[in-house]
Design a protein around this motif. Structure first.
Motif: not given
Length: 419
Positions: A32-47
């Motif tokens: 499953p993919r994250l759909s929300s906005n995060w600071y910097g590259d945090n979304r990619a790192r969490l994904q």
């Protein structure tokens, strides 16, 4: 075992129906993919953590433990403190019961605090009856001042004695103790009423109780709700660990799909009538006490080890081997620093300028620390460096000292750069 088998069959069927395709990183893209906005590259790192650690990334192995994620609650999953919101609602609706002696509510309450509370709250109602706090601002003021600042309205210390400052803090333990005489169901009903009011209040709203101005609103962070639900869909077992009251935290955690069995907080001992007492259950070989081992700093590690991993006795206080530690952990304050640091894949931190936690986060010793500004009303940049090399570590005796890495070296002072 029946649940594990069912989950295994469902997961295997899903994988068979949709064979993983290689993504840009070389990892399967079926998670499953994250759909929300995060600071910097945090979304990619969490994904990346979801893609590599989630059970969606590989065919499940029967008997293998699902990856664990653990979140602090107040100011990590929500903006503002839900236990404080429930206390404020209760003071406004006369739900605190008069104790026989205020000193009975905490083993560390001082004589000065006992006298101040007795004078402010009076003795006009019978012991065990509701105090008229909605019409008595002096009583409300004393309770809130002790909760917020550990002092009376006159400035006298409200708590004294000896406690391990990495295992408890008296004013945190005091809030569940203030609800002694109520059943957990009653406290849950107060939390639900407070939740309705707090979610309906506009962002930024405040209320006045006595002479104290306190937040009137609470909000779930959309990003954290998205993260929790995405982790769950990816096969993670997601838990909450909080230094708030457990019946209150359970009411709120349901709002992000986390049930009471996955919600850890201060767990009160009940009397024979099923009513809350000033005692709470212990951890790591410590029996029931009046607040000596709550989920606070090292206490959060202990409760995670004991309740999630089944580690008993003194070993629960110690850092465990990697298979017995969360993959992801998230927090916002020094009370979270130990369990967030234990995570093996990502240490997620919301920046509230808390020195010990931010020293660890900015030092980023293992390259897995993710710092995000608060999602609502982020704090401005801290003007001075965090005093990591001298005074950011919370010592057990209440003093401060340098923050040390696992190898014993000192963390240098750190500048605030994510805000």
């Amino acid at each position: 075992m029946r649940h594990l088998l069912a989950w295994t069959l469902v997961a295997a069927a899903a994988l068979a129906a949709a064979p993983p395709a290689a993504g840009a990183t070389g990892h399967p893209t079926t998670c499953p993919r994250l759909s929300s906005n995060w600071y910097g590259d945090n979304r990619a790192r969490l994904q990346h953590v979801i893609d590599t650690r989630g059970t969606c990334a590989a065919r499940p192995v029967p008997g293998r433990q699902r990856p664990i994620a653990v979140f602090d609650w107040d100011n990590t999953v929500t903006k503002n403190d839900v236990t404080d919101a429930t206390l404020a609602w209760s003071l406004g609706h006369d739900r605190v019961l008069r104790p026989a002696r205020w000193k009975d509510t905490s083993k560390w309450l001082t004589d000065a605090a006992d006298r101040a509370l007795t004078a402010a709250c009076g003795t006009g109602v019978p012991v065990g009856a509701p105090l008229p706090t909605s019409a008595n601002p002096r009583c409300t003021d004393e309770i809130l001042e002790i909760r917020e600042h550990a002092t009376t309205m006159s400035g006298a210390p409200a708590f004294a004695g000896t406690w391990d400052h990495r295992r408890t803090v008296p004013q945190y333990a005091w809030v569940p103790q203030l609800f002694a005489g109520h059943t957990p169901a009653e406290l849950s009903s107060y939390a639900r009423a407070a939740r309705r009011e707090a979610l309906a209040a506009p962002v930024g709203a405040t209320r006045t109780l006595g002479t104290h101005t306190v937040p009137a609103y609470v909000r779930y962070y959309d990003q954290q709700r998205d993260l929790v639900r995405t982790l769950q869909r990816a096969g993670f077992d997601v838990h909450i660990v909080s230094a708030g009251s457990e019946p209150i935290t359970e009411v709120w955690s349901r709002g992000v799909g986390i049930d009471p069995a996955h919600t850890l907080a201060i767990r009160s001992v009940l009397d024979r009538r099923g009513r809350i007492t000033p005692w709470n259950f212990g951890c790591g070989g410590i029996p029931a006490t009046r607040g000596e081992a709550i989920p606070y700093i090292d206490g959060k590690r202990c409760w995670i080890n004991q309740e999630i991993y089944g580690i008993r006795g003194a070993a629960a206080w110690r850092k465990q081997p990697r298979p017995q530690r969360p993959a992801l952990a998230a927090g916002d304050a020094d009370t979270d620093v130990t369990f967030v640091g234990d995570a093996t894949a990502a240490h997620l931190v919301l920046n509230r300028n808390k020195p010990e936690l931010m020293c660890r986060a900015y030092d980023d010793a293992d390259g897995r620390w993710l710092i995000n500004p608060m999602f609502l009303d982020p704090l401005p940049r801290r003007p001075d460096p965090y005093p990591c090399s001298t005074a950011a570590f919370n010592e057990p005796d209440g003093s401060t000292g340098p923050v040390l890495r696992d190898d014993g070296t000192v963390v240098p002072d750190q500048r605030d750069t994510v805000y």
